[in-house]
Design an enzyme around this catalytic site. Structure first.
Site, PDB file in Angstrom:
ATOM      1  N   SER A  41     -58.367   1.864 -90.916  1.00 37.11           N
ATOM      2  CA  SER A  41     -59.368   0.877 -90.537  1.00 37.11           C
ATOM      3  C   SER A  41     -58.745  -0.516 -90.398  1.00 37.11           C
ATOM      4  O   SER A  41     -57.857  -0.710 -89.569  1.00 37.11           O
ATOM      5  CB  SER A  41     -60.521   0.898 -91.554  1.00 37.11           C
ATOM      6  OG  SER A  41     -61.645   0.221 -91.069  1.00 37.11           O
ATOM      7  N   ASP A  91     -67.921   8.293 -85.683  1.00 37.73           N
ATOM      8  CA  ASP A  91     -67.710   7.095 -86.497  1.00 37.73           C
ATOM      9  C   ASP A  91     -68.776   6.056 -86.146  1.00 37.73           C
ATOM     10  O   ASP A  91     -68.782   5.494 -85.049  1.00 37.73           O
ATOM     11  CB  ASP A  91     -66.314   6.528 -86.239  1.00 37.73           C
ATOM     12  CG  ASP A  91     -65.923   5.448 -87.242  1.00 37.73           C
ATOM     13  OD1 ASP A  91     -66.830   4.837 -87.855  1.00 37.73           O
ATOM     14  OD2 ASP A  91     -64.712   5.221 -87.419  1.00 37.73           O
ATOM     15  N   HIS A 116     -66.054   7.688 -90.339  1.00 32.81           N
ATOM     16  CA  HIS A 116     -65.073   6.648 -90.659  1.00 32.81           C
ATOM     17  C   HIS A 116     -64.327   7.000 -91.943  1.00 32.81           C
ATOM     18  O   HIS A 116     -64.612   6.493 -93.020  1.00 32.81           O
ATOM     19  CB  HIS A 116     -65.790   5.302 -90.806  1.00 32.81           C
ATOM     20  CG  HIS A 116     -64.862   4.120 -90.762  1.00 32.81           C
ATOM     21  ND1 HIS A 116     -64.188   3.756 -89.629  1.00 32.81           N
ATOM     22  CD2 HIS A 116     -64.516   3.218 -91.718  1.00 32.81           C
ATOM     23  CE1 HIS A 116     -63.454   2.678 -89.875  1.00 32.81           C
ATOM     24  NE2 HIS A 116     -63.636   2.332 -91.133  1.00 32.81           N
TER      25      HIS A 116
END
Length: 270
Positions: free
Chosen positions: A151, A217, A244
């Site tokens: 991320s 996601d 995610h």
């Protein structure tokens, strides 16, 4: 999104791979006239790889250690993972977009940390400091063979790789060695225009890269991960049906290990 960007993302989607199930270890039926041949000897590992690991926004070393423990175990014979903690205390909880309920008494291992915060004008605060910390760490603990990011940590890793390549082109003798590969999970290009200098589809990043993103996601649109991929030369792309997170099921784990193995220095004589 303009037509050129749409075509770039379509090209990324065409490159998406699915992990192949390794059937080499499956026992084969033998008969009297057909004895099973011995498998070729695996080259001995001369030196384990060093991989720099960068956690996501509002995480910390404690959280990232837990979420990557199974991969660390799978890599124990071929690579050492070096975890670096983001220096920025995150201001906004991504779950509800409210401020975190923390103060100076919150234990370090419970603090939500990251690589930058967000200002009201859309600028990133703290990223330059994070970049300097990582460059210093790479000089002191490196050289590193690879970088692994999730991320915001993936975005930070992309900036780091782009910075290293750009400075190398300028002939800067003080930069750390450029790693040989980068693994980006749920990655994205920074929105802050300050970092546009690092991302140009006409001058793509040369470092070998693996990009993994979730088709479902809802925290980070898959299109953002696909957009980041367009800035790398010949990337390896892997999607999964989840959201995610870093998928750590056995099939994906074996895929990551196989990807990393290609960078091992080996002694073919052994």
């Amino acid at each position: 999104m303009n037509k050129e960007e749409q075509e770039q993302i379509q090209n990324v989607e065409n490159k998406v791979q699915q992990p192949k199930v390794d059937k080499e270890n499956k026992p084969k039926k033998q008969n009297k006239n057909n004895k099973q041949k011995k498998a070729p000897k695996t080259p001995a590992v001369v030196k384990k790889l060093k991989i720099l690991c960068l956690h996501g926004y509002a995480q910390n070393l404690t959280i990232f250690h837990k979420r990557t423990a199974v991969l660390k175990k799978a890599l124990k014979s071929i690579a050492d993972l070096y975890y670096v903690q983001g220096p920025v205390v995150c201001s906004i909880n991504p779950a509800d977009h409210k401020k975190f309920d923390i103060d100076e008494n919150t234990p370090k291992e419970e603090q939500p940390l990251g690589w930058w915060n967000f200002s009201e004008d859309g600028k990133y605060t703290g990223l330059e400091d994070s970049l300097e910390i990582l460059l210093k760490y790479m000089k002191e603990e490196g050289p590193f063979d690879g970088i692994f990011g999730f991320s915001q940590g993936s975005s930070m890793a992309a900036v780091l790789c782009a910075h290293l390549e750009l400075e190398k082109e300028k002939g800067n003798p003080d930069i750390p060695d450029i790693p040989r590969f980068v693994m980006l999970f749920s990655g994205f290009r920074p929105d802050d225009t300050t970092y546009d200098k690092y991302f140009n589809t006409e001058h793509k990043l040369k470092i070998k890269s693996l990009h993994v993103y979730g088709e479902e996601d809802h925290w980070l649109a898959p299109e953002r991960s696909k957009k980041l991929i367009t800035y790398f030369e010949n990337p390896t792309v892997l999607s999964h049906s989840g959201g995610h997170f870093i998928p750590m099921d056995a099939e994906k784990r074996h895929y990551y290990v196989d990807y990393i193995k290609q960078f091992l220095p080996t002694d073919e004589a052994n």
